[in-house]
Scaffold this active site. Structure first.
Site, mmCIF file in Angstrom:
data_model
loop_
_atom_site.group_PDB
_atom_site.id
_atom_site.type_symbol
_atom_site.label_atom_id
_atom_site.label_comp_id
_atom_site.label_asym_id
_atom_site.label_seq_id
_atom_site.Cartn_x
_atom_site.Cartn_y
_atom_site.Cartn_z
ATOM 1 N N ARG A 1 0.773 -1.175 0.096
ATOM 2 C CA ARG A 1 -0.050 -0.031 0.087
ATOM 3 C C ARG A 1 0.982 1.219 0.125
ATOM 4 O O ARG A 1 0.230 2.357 -0.370
ATOM 5 C CB ARG A 1 -0.913 0.186 1.226
ATOM 6 C CG ARG A 1 -2.023 -0.903 1.071
ATOM 7 C CD ARG A 1 -2.828 -1.509 2.271
ATOM 8 N NE ARG A 1 -1.901 -2.241 3.313
ATOM 9 C CZ ARG A 1 -2.149 -2.806 4.408
ATOM 10 N NH1 ARG A 1 -3.375 -2.560 4.861
ATOM 11 N NH2 ARG A 1 -1.335 -3.855 5.022
ATOM 12 N N ASN B 1 0.690 1.951 6.980
ATOM 13 C CA ASN B 1 0.440 1.309 5.662
ATOM 14 C C ASN B 1 0.407 1.829 4.329
ATOM 15 O O ASN B 1 0.641 1.257 3.281
ATOM 16 C CB ASN B 1 -1.016 0.204 5.803
ATOM 17 C CG ASN B 1 -0.944 -0.684 7.067
ATOM 18 O OD1 ASN B 1 -0.032 -1.428 7.242
ATOM 19 N ND2 ASN B 1 -2.052 -0.797 7.705
HETATM 20 C C1 UD1 Z 1 -1.540 -6.952 10.845
HETATM 21 C C2 UD1 Z 1 -2.501 -7.993 11.646
HETATM 22 C C3 UD1 Z 1 -3.727 -6.916 12.156
HETATM 23 C C4 UD1 Z 1 -3.399 -5.917 12.960
HETATM 24 C C5 UD1 Z 1 -2.360 -4.830 12.334
HETATM 25 C C6 UD1 Z 1 -1.697 -4.282 13.083
HETATM 26 C C7 UD1 Z 1 -2.297 -10.241 10.881
HETATM 27 C C8 UD1 Z 1 -2.779 -11.154 10.179
HETATM 28 N N1 UD1 Z 1 -3.111 -8.981 11.081
HETATM 29 O O1 UD1 Z 1 -2.327 -6.473 9.777
HETATM 30 O O2 UD1 Z 1 -4.576 -7.728 13.051
HETATM 31 O O3 UD1 Z 1 -4.572 -5.028 13.384
HETATM 32 O O4 UD1 Z 1 -1.148 -5.886 12.118
HETATM 33 O O5 UD1 Z 1 -0.932 -2.947 12.460
HETATM 34 O O6 UD1 Z 1 -1.220 -10.444 11.625
HETATM 35 N N2 UD1 Z 1 4.984 -8.946 7.567
HETATM 36 C C9 UD1 Z 1 6.248 -9.965 7.626
HETATM 37 N N3 UD1 Z 1 5.934 -11.066 6.541
HETATM 38 C C10 UD1 Z 1 4.756 -11.249 5.968
HETATM 39 C C11 UD1 Z 1 3.841 -10.241 6.275
HETATM 40 C C12 UD1 Z 1 3.887 -9.234 7.009
HETATM 41 O O7 UD1 Z 1 7.194 -9.972 7.930
HETATM 42 O O8 UD1 Z 1 4.757 -12.340 5.437
HETATM 43 C C13 UD1 Z 1 5.312 -7.951 8.472
HETATM 44 C C14 UD1 Z 1 5.283 -6.565 7.904
HETATM 45 O O9 UD1 Z 1 6.390 -6.137 7.349
HETATM 46 C C15 UD1 Z 1 4.791 -5.703 8.864
HETATM 47 C C16 UD1 Z 1 3.984 -6.601 9.661
HETATM 48 O O10 UD1 Z 1 4.276 -8.032 9.595
HETATM 49 O O11 UD1 Z 1 5.662 -5.018 9.809
HETATM 50 C C17 UD1 Z 1 2.615 -6.415 9.625
HETATM 51 O O12 UD1 Z 1 2.175 -6.895 8.385
HETATM 52 P P1 UD1 Z 1 1.244 -5.910 7.576
HETATM 53 O O13 UD1 Z 1 0.614 -6.409 6.105
HETATM 54 O O14 UD1 Z 1 1.215 -4.533 7.782
HETATM 55 O O15 UD1 Z 1 -0.416 -6.487 8.530
HETATM 56 P P2 UD1 Z 1 -1.552 -5.740 8.794
HETATM 57 O O16 UD1 Z 1 -2.485 -5.963 7.266
HETATM 58 O O17 UD1 Z 1 -1.309 -4.326 9.009
HETATM 59 CA CA CA Z 2 0.480 -3.002 9.294
#
Ligand code: UD1
Ligand code: CA
Length: 457
Positions: free
Chosen positions: A15, A227
């Site tokens: 995003r 995000n």
């Molecule tokens: C996530 C949570 C959501 C919460 C939100 C808070 C999950 C499924 N959802 O959603 O409940 O309200 O954070 O901000 O966990 N990342 C990885 N590897 C991956 C995917 C993500 O390292 O495969 C890391 C990203 O870099 C990031 C964090 O995990 O720092 C969160 O990922 P993001 O995609 O932002 O999750 P949200 O959709 O915001």
């Molecule tokens: Ca997030």
């Protein structure tokens, strides 16, 4: 040591619509990830593991020396990301604090509070939650009739009535490490995004009758996940206000906080006044009783006490006590100015040492030069430091006065107390105490103007 932290930072951050990994975007002059690492360090956590994936090399460089790195080759979800840290925590029997790299506003005190609460209840998992007026995009915290946490449901998987819930998951958790990684390995991707959701671990634990707690944080701004770039600007705005408030409470006057931009690491001394349209960046340190601005832009610069800087740009330089810079001066990197130095209108100084009480007051270029004390550089004096291939030094000793529009062709030395005549191009060293004039004799043709007119007529 019974606590380790895993920072999830592998996501691309789709995003953000950016080539740069999301966690490396800056807020008030530092990457989002560095704030999360700072908070963990400040909370006294020494074992920190960062999960990197998208833009791995860049993220590794940012983390270097501050944490261990584990790679998540494919971004299959937050549970999959945490699972990658498993091998690093094989013989670890304490608690695992999970943080996200995209929450730059998190405070160390919040982390220590969560850890304390988690340990005191003996829960297998404790989720940090908060209440948001607009919870769009966040996972919702579903509670049971007794008020305990039942599960977390993601926005895209939520039923209409679940979307009404304003308590959200901050993405920050504390887990008992025993059994955690085994459980993570058993999750499915049966959800709207086809990902391994870390949030599913909550429901799994609740179903098995294990104790899971949710701790609500009062200030939701602190756990805002960034995000997209609109949220990035909101975080910047919030942090900027905090930085300025802290400075004002510590005795710095900021005449217009709306137009003043100061990075997180900047330090400013008591009774310094900062005027509008000013940018102070990087690891700049400013002393007491200075007047900075209007229109000052400083990066990575050390400024002494009682300095005045107006409408000027200063990069990676040291400015001694009582100096006066500007208006409209440019100090490029690598300068060291002594005390009470004056750099004035439209002058540029680069990689130079300028001694106490020396003046470069108007329209000059001083580069790769050493100036002693009490030197007076006449208007328009230029150090010709570059011959097209190499840069050469100029040395100007104590008490020298250069006439206006002197060209000093480097390498060249002007001895103490020497004077150069206005308009001279100095190519040879000038001995101390002497006068060097280099210009052709003035020719005067009497009556030229009249002759000219009569010829035309
Ligand atoms: C996530 C949570 C959501 C919460 C939100 C808070 C999950 C499924 N959802 O959603 O409940 O309200 O954070 O901000 O966990 N990342 C990885 N590897 C991956 C995917 C993500 O390292 O495969 C890391 C990203 O870099 C990031 C964090 O995990 O720092 C969160 O990922 P993001 O995609 O932002 O999750 P949200 O959709 O915001
Ligand atoms: Ca997030």
């Amino acid at each position: 040591m019974d606590l380790a932290t895993v920072v999830l930072a592998a996501g691309k951050g789709t995003r953000m619509k950016s080539k740069l990994p999301k966690v490396l975007h800056n807020v008030c002059g530092q990457t989002m990830l560095s704030y999360v690492l700072d908070a963990a360090h400040e909370a006294g956590i020494s074992k920190i593991i960062v999960v990197v994936g998208y833009g791995g090399d860049q993220v590794v460089r940012e983390v270097a020396g501050r944490a261990q790195i584990v790679h998540q080759p494919e971004q299959l979800g937050t549970a999959h990301a945490l699972l990658q840290a498993g091998p690093f925590l094989n013989n670890f029997s304490g608690h695992v604090l999970v943080l996200c790299g995209d929450t730059p506003l998190i405070k160390a005190g919040t982390l220590t509070g969560l850890i304390r609460s988690h340990k005191s209840t003996n829960a297998v998992a404790t989720v940090l939650t908060t209440i948001l007026e607009n919870p769009t995009g966040y996972g919702r915290v579903v509670r049971n009739r007794q008020g305990g946490i039942a599960k977390i449901v993601e926005q895209r998987d939520a039923a209409p009535e679940e979307l009404q819930i304003c308590e959200v998951n901050t993405g920050i958790y504390c887990f008992k490490s025993a059994g955690l990684f085994a459980d993570l390995g058993n999750l499915s991707t049966d959800n709207a995004q086809g990902e391994y959701y870390l949030t599913d671990i909550i429901e799994k634990n609740v179903e098995r009758g294990r104790r899971v707690e949710a701790v609500a944080l009062a200030n939701p701004l602190e756990v805002k996940g960034i995000n997209d770039r609109v949220q990035l600007a909101e975080a910047e705005c919030y942090m900027r206000r905090n930085i300025l408030s802290e400075l004002m409470f510590s005795g710095v006057t900021i005449t217009d906080p709306q137009s003043t931009f100061i990075d997180k690491k900047v330090r400013v001394g008591q009774d310094t006044i900062i005027h509008p349209c000013t940018f102070i960046e990087g690891v700049t340190v400013i002393g007491e009783d200075c007047v900075i601005g209007p229109g000052a832009h400083l990066t990575d610069t050390v400024v002494g006490n009682g300095v005045s800087i107006q409408h000027s740009f200063i990069e990676e330089s040291r400015i001694g006590d009582g100096c006066s810079i500007g208006p409209y001066s440019h100090l490029r990197p690598g300068n060291s100015l002594g005390r009470r130095v004056k750099i004035g209108n439209f002058s540029e100084v680069k990689k130079s040492v300028v001694g106490d009480n020396s003046k470069v007051s108007h329209l000059s270029y001083v580069g790769d030069a050493y100036l002693g004390k009490n030197v007076n550089i006449g208007a328009g004096t230029i150090t010709c430091n570059y011959d097209g291939h190499n840069k050469w030094p100029t040395r100007i000793d104590d008490g020298v006065l250069t006439g206006s529009n002197t060209n000093l062709v480097a390498p060249v030395k002007i001895g103490a107390g020497a004077i150069t005549g206005a308009g001279s191009t100095i190519t040879k060293d000038v001995p101390a105490g002497s006068l060097a004039v280099e210009r052709s004799k003035q020719k005067v043709i009497l009556g030229w103007n009249e002759r000219d007119r009569s010829e035309k007529g």
